[in-house]
Design an enzyme around this catalytic site. Structure first.
Site, PDB file in Angstrom:
ATOM      1  N   ASP A  29      -4.566  11.399  11.229  1.00  0.00           N
ATOM      2  CA  ASP A  29      -4.999  10.774  10.207  1.00  0.00           C
ATOM      3  C   ASP A  29      -5.934   9.463  10.170  1.00  0.00           C
ATOM      4  O   ASP A  29      -5.541   8.619   9.425  1.00  0.00           O
ATOM      5  CB  ASP A  29      -3.998  10.685   9.248  1.00  0.00           C
ATOM      6  CG  ASP A  29      -4.337  10.827   7.632  1.00  0.00           C
ATOM      7  OD1 ASP A  29      -3.806  10.135   6.723  1.00  0.00           O
ATOM      8  OD2 ASP A  29      -5.658  10.875   7.696  1.00  0.00           O
ATOM      9  N   GLY A  63       0.889  -1.184  -0.182  1.00  0.00           N
ATOM     10  CA  GLY A  63       0.069  -0.043   0.019  1.00  0.00           C
ATOM     11  C   GLY A  63       0.889   1.257   0.006  1.00  0.00           C
ATOM     12  O   GLY A  63       2.248   1.258  -0.171  1.00  0.00           O
ATOM     13  N   GLY A  73       1.566   4.663   2.161  1.00  0.00           N
ATOM     14  CA  GLY A  73       0.885   5.767   3.334  1.00  0.00           C
ATOM     15  C   GLY A  73       1.134   7.098   3.037  1.00  0.00           C
ATOM     16  O   GLY A  73       1.458   7.378   1.806  1.00  0.00           O
ATOM     17  N   SER A  74       1.070   7.583   4.220  1.00  0.00           N
ATOM     18  CA  SER A  74       1.384   9.132   3.936  1.00  0.00           C
ATOM     19  C   SER A  74       3.107   9.206   3.653  1.00  0.00           C
ATOM     20  O   SER A  74       3.933   8.820   4.269  1.00  0.00           O
ATOM     21  CB  SER A  74       1.246  10.038   5.379  1.00  0.00           C
ATOM     22  OG  SER A  74       1.740   9.243   6.186  1.00  0.00           O
TER      23      SER A  74
HETATM   24  C1  LIG Z   1       4.145   1.433  13.578  1.00  0.00           C
HETATM   25  N1  LIG Z   1       4.475   2.421  12.429  1.00  0.00           N
HETATM   26  C2  LIG Z   1       5.337   2.487  11.722  1.00  0.00           C
HETATM   27  C3  LIG Z   1       5.382   3.411  10.416  1.00  0.00           C
HETATM   28  C4  LIG Z   1       3.998   3.729  10.426  1.00  0.00           C
HETATM   29  O1  LIG Z   1       3.770   4.904  10.796  1.00  0.00           O
HETATM   30  C5  LIG Z   1       3.332   3.510   9.187  1.00  0.00           C
HETATM   31  C6  LIG Z   1       2.576   3.013   8.326  1.00  0.00           C
HETATM   32  C7  LIG Z   1       1.892   2.665   7.091  1.00  0.00           C
HETATM   33  C8  LIG Z   1       1.166   3.516   6.394  1.00  0.00           C
HETATM   34  C9  LIG Z   1       0.262   2.829   5.283  1.00  0.00           C
HETATM   35  N2  LIG Z   1       0.092   1.536   5.179  1.00  0.00           N
HETATM   36  C10 LIG Z   1       0.776   0.904   6.032  1.00  0.00           C
HETATM   37  N3  LIG Z   1       0.643  -0.651   5.768  1.00  0.00           N
HETATM   38  N4  LIG Z   1       1.195  -1.549   6.573  1.00  0.00           N
HETATM   39  C11 LIG Z   1       0.947  -2.718   6.289  1.00  0.00           C
HETATM   40  C12 LIG Z   1       1.319  -3.740   7.023  1.00  0.00           C
HETATM   41  N5  LIG Z   1       1.900  -3.560   8.171  1.00  0.00           N
HETATM   42  O2  LIG Z   1       1.005  -5.114   6.689  1.00  0.00           O
HETATM   43  C13 LIG Z   1      -0.279  -2.734   5.199  1.00  0.00           C
HETATM   44  C14 LIG Z   1      -0.583  -3.657   4.567  1.00  0.00           C
HETATM   45  C15 LIG Z   1      -1.728  -3.038   3.322  1.00  0.00           C
HETATM   46  F1  LIG Z   1      -2.167  -4.115   2.796  1.00  0.00           F
HETATM   47  C16 LIG Z   1      -1.842  -2.018   3.153  1.00  0.00           C
HETATM   48  C17 LIG Z   1      -1.075  -0.810   3.748  1.00  0.00           C
HETATM   49  C18 LIG Z   1      -0.334  -1.179   4.975  1.00  0.00           C
HETATM   50  C19 LIG Z   1       1.595   1.149   7.067  1.00  0.00           C
HETATM   51  C20 LIG Z   1       3.406   3.210  11.538  1.00  0.00           C
HETATM   52  O3  LIG Z   1       2.189   3.101  11.953  1.00  0.00           O
END
Ligand SMILES: CN1C=C[C@@](O)(C#Cc2ccnc(-n3nc(C(N)=O)c4cc(F)ccc43)c2)C1=O
Length: 352
Positions: free
Chosen positions: A191, A83, A85-86
């Site tokens: 957000d 995906g 993110g910001s």
């Molecule tokens: C603790 N931490 C560290 C970095 C952080 O700021 C972030 C982020 C972020 C933003 C958008 N998208 C995802 N994103 N992560 C996953 C995943 N971990 O599996 C994911 C899986 C998807 F299918 C789509 C977007 C995804 C993760 C934060 O919070």
């Protein structure tokens, strides 16, 4: 710069950490991340050192080798993009030595905000995405985190239109539990939206992610915890009135966004967009809250929860803790204690 014996503990730590990747503590990472802000020192003073590698890994399954942790040498992106993110792209990754898989968000250092790490280091809660570490490699910052196989709520909505009320209530409740925890630790998420709520493989467990818009909340002279510093506003359709009016805001801004997300979950579309054209900021500031977008089929208590979270006055708006409690009681009242009635990836529902 102060002589070594006058450095604060944090400055001393950072001095020791510069140029190395270590297995360390969340606090070490928070100190180091502050030196990455604005492109880091080297990108201006020593442009040739643009492959410098430094960072802190917080779990043993991500293994630095000789104080380095480099892409394609020590870890590699596996499969495609998960995906965006910001200001960053999120990939599935694998540690080459341990075979451990997790997720990695990679961004240019110009887009990196130290708050993305300083707000979430040291935080641990069932409904907050765990941080596994972060490294800088040249002009890139990569943040490692737990892999969530169920993808994001935003992706789920794209697949099934809108959610049944019990599922929507359960995901709102889990998001509010995560917000309640962040707010008690004086962190504003900034957000809250379906794209930033991630799901476990079975769709039952939800965690808040993306601290790219997060901010620390500080007490003012009246003891109210307000946001300061350079807040980067989140998603326009989910912004609270006090945010669009440029007022200093507190944790209640996240509560407004969480109820905008609830309308998105129930309707399959963002609030405001079916009634107004852009720029929406003026409408959010001027118009009454989007209560007409609460589906008439909703349980009266669900409507009450959304109305309480969409109070324009932050002081009158319910807190995350209050909404979460009402949500828990409602799920019990609806007879949903052991498990939800509706399947999590049910048939497609045409957005309302
Ligand atoms: C603790 N931490 C560290 C970095 C952080 O700021 C972030 C982020 C972020 C933003 C958008 N998208 C995802 N994103 N992560 C996953 C995943 N971990 O599996 C994911 C899986 C998807 F299918 C789509 C977007 C995804 C993760 C934060 O919070």
């Amino acid at each position: 710069k102060a002589p070594p014996d006058k450095l604060s503990m944090d400055e001393f730590l950072v001095d020791a950490l510069k140029g190395s990747v270590i297995f360390g503590e969340p606090r070490n990472l928070a100190c180091l991340a502050k030196t990455w802000k604005g492109g880091g020192l080297n990108s201006k003073v020593h442009p040739q050192e643009t492959d410098e590698n430094e960072g802190v890994l917080l779990i043993e399954k991500l293994k630095a080798v000789d104080y380095e942790y480099r892409e394609d040498i020590h870890w590699t992106k596996s499969q495609g993009l998960l995906g965006t993110g910001s200001f960053g792209e999120v990939y599935k990754m694998e540690d080459k030595e341990t075979g451990f898989q997790c997720a990695a968000k990679k961004m240019r250092i110009e887009h990196f905000r130290a708050e993305e790490l300083t707000t979430c280091t040291g935080l641990m809660h069932a409904n907050v995405l765990p941080l596994y570490g972060a490294v800088k490699e040249g002009l890139w910052v990569t943040i490692f985190m737990k892999l969530m196989e169920g993808g994001s709520l935003g992706q789920l909505l794209k697949q099934c239109g809108y959610l049944p009320e019990d599922r929507a209530l359960d995901y709102l409740g889990q998001t509010l539990k995560g917000l309640e925890y962040l707010h008690t630790h004086n962190v504003l998420h900034g957000d809250v939206k379906a794209d930033n709520v991630l799901l476990s493989g079975d769709g039952n467990h939800a965690v808040l992610c993306d601290f790219g818009h997060a901010a620390h909340l500080y007490p003012d002279e009246m003891g109210n915890y307000l946001m300061t510093g350079d807040y980067v506003p989140g998603t326009e359709t989910h912004l609270a009135p006090e945010v669009v009016m440029g007022k200093r805001c507190d944790a209640k801004a996240d509560v407004w966004s969480s109820c905008c997300m609830m309308l998105h979950l129930l309707n399959g579309c963002h609030p405001w967009v079916q009634y107004y054209n852009h720029p929406l900021c003026l409408k959010i500031a001027k118009e009454p809250p989007p209560l007409r977008e609460i589906p008439s089929s909703c349980h009266p208590s669900t409507a009450h929860i959304i109305r309480s979270g969409l109070e324009k006055e932050p002081a009158k708006r319910a807190s995350a803790a209050e909404l979460r409690k009402w949500g828990d009681d409602l799920l019990v009242g609806m007879g949903i204690v052991g498990g939800l009635k509706s399947p999590w990836r049910g048939e497609y529902r045409e957005p309302r």
